[in-house]
Design an enzyme around this catalytic site. Structure first.
Site, PDB file in Angstrom:
ATOM      1  N   GLY A  82       0.793  -1.227   0.000  1.00 64.49           N
ATOM      2  CA  GLY A  82       0.000   0.000   0.000  1.00 64.49           C
ATOM      3  C   GLY A  82       0.821   1.270   0.000  1.00 64.49           C
ATOM      4  O   GLY A  82       0.264   2.367   0.001  1.00 64.49           O
ATOM      5  N   HIS A  83       2.148   1.180  -0.013  1.00 66.30           N
ATOM      6  CA  HIS A  83       2.995   2.378   0.102  1.00 66.30           C
ATOM      7  C   HIS A  83       4.126   2.340  -0.899  1.00 66.30           C
ATOM      8  O   HIS A  83       5.258   2.037  -0.526  1.00 66.30           O
ATOM      9  CB  HIS A  83       3.571   2.459   1.515  1.00 66.30           C
ATOM     10  CG  HIS A  83       4.097   3.804   1.884  1.00 66.30           C
ATOM     11  ND1 HIS A  83       5.412   4.195   1.680  1.00 66.30           N
ATOM     12  CD2 HIS A  83       3.494   4.858   2.479  1.00 66.30           C
ATOM     13  CE1 HIS A  83       5.587   5.419   2.146  1.00 66.30           C
ATOM     14  NE2 HIS A  83       4.453   5.845   2.635  1.00 66.30           N
ATOM     15  N   PHE A  84       4.002   2.604  -2.062  1.00 70.86           N
ATOM     16  CA  PHE A  84       2.816   2.886  -2.867  1.00 70.86           C
ATOM     17  C   PHE A  84       2.766   1.801  -3.933  1.00 70.86           C
ATOM     18  O   PHE A  84       3.820   1.405  -4.422  1.00 70.86           O
ATOM     19  CB  PHE A  84       2.928   4.264  -3.501  1.00 70.86           C
ATOM     20  CG  PHE A  84       3.085   5.366  -2.470  1.00 70.86           C
ATOM     21  CD1 PHE A  84       1.972   5.864  -1.820  1.00 70.86           C
ATOM     22  CD2 PHE A  84       4.326   5.887  -2.145  1.00 70.86           C
ATOM     23  CE1 PHE A  84       2.094   6.897  -0.893  1.00 70.86           C
ATOM     24  CE2 PHE A  84       4.451   6.902  -1.215  1.00 70.86           C
ATOM     25  CZ  PHE A  84       3.341   7.409  -0.589  1.00 70.86           C
TER      26      PHE A  84
END
Length: 156
Positions: free
Chosen positions: A56-58
């Site tokens: 999720g990052h990124f």
């Protein structure tokens, strides 16, 4: 205080896991390569694409979160303390990160990087330790901070 000659280097992840309470996915130090009792430690974190935070990052541009770089430096600071008292004398005392000052991020940390953390013990005050921390990749600084860690006071 442990004599430098008593600490066999490098310290691998199995020995690190005996000294720190952190576990996957939050153990962020893979190896200790240099150590001077009560003074300094050099530790590494091999950053791979398999790290759970990259999901999720990124998603299209994976970057290690700065807060996790700080956490990795805090864990390396804890290893300096644990190695100084001696692996065989380890207590199950947990130290908490209580303050981060002068945090600075100069570059991103991405999959394939080897994060090298140089930690210097500045001083101890009662149940707290103050550390000067610097993280580099390929010899270039990516982050730095002063970190204060403390053991909770035992209530009578």
């Amino acid at each position: 205080m442990t004599d430098v000659a008593e600490v066999k280097l490098p310290v691998d992840v199995q020995r690190i896991a005996k000294m720190l309470p952190h576990r996957y996915p939050f153990l962020l130090v893979d190896r200790v390569t240099e150590f001077e009792a009560g003074k300094r430690v050099r530790a590494i974190k091999n950053v791979t694409f398999n790290e759970p935070f990259f999901t999720g990052h990124f998603p299209d541009h994976p970057v290690m979160p700065g807060v996790l770089v700080i956490e990795a430096m805090a864990q390396a600071s804890g290893l300096l303390t644990q190695l100084t008292v001696g692996e065989e004398n380890k207590t199950n005392q947990i130290f908490y990160l209580v303050r981060v000052d002068k945090a600075r991020f100069s570059r991103t940390v991405v999959p394939g990087d080897q994060l090298v953390m140089d930690i210097t013990h500045k001083r101890s005050i009662r149940n707290m330790g103050l550390y000067e921390c610097r993280a580099t990749v390929d010899g270039k600084e990516v982050a730095s901070a002063e970190i204060l860690c403390a053991a909770p006071e035992v209530k009578a």
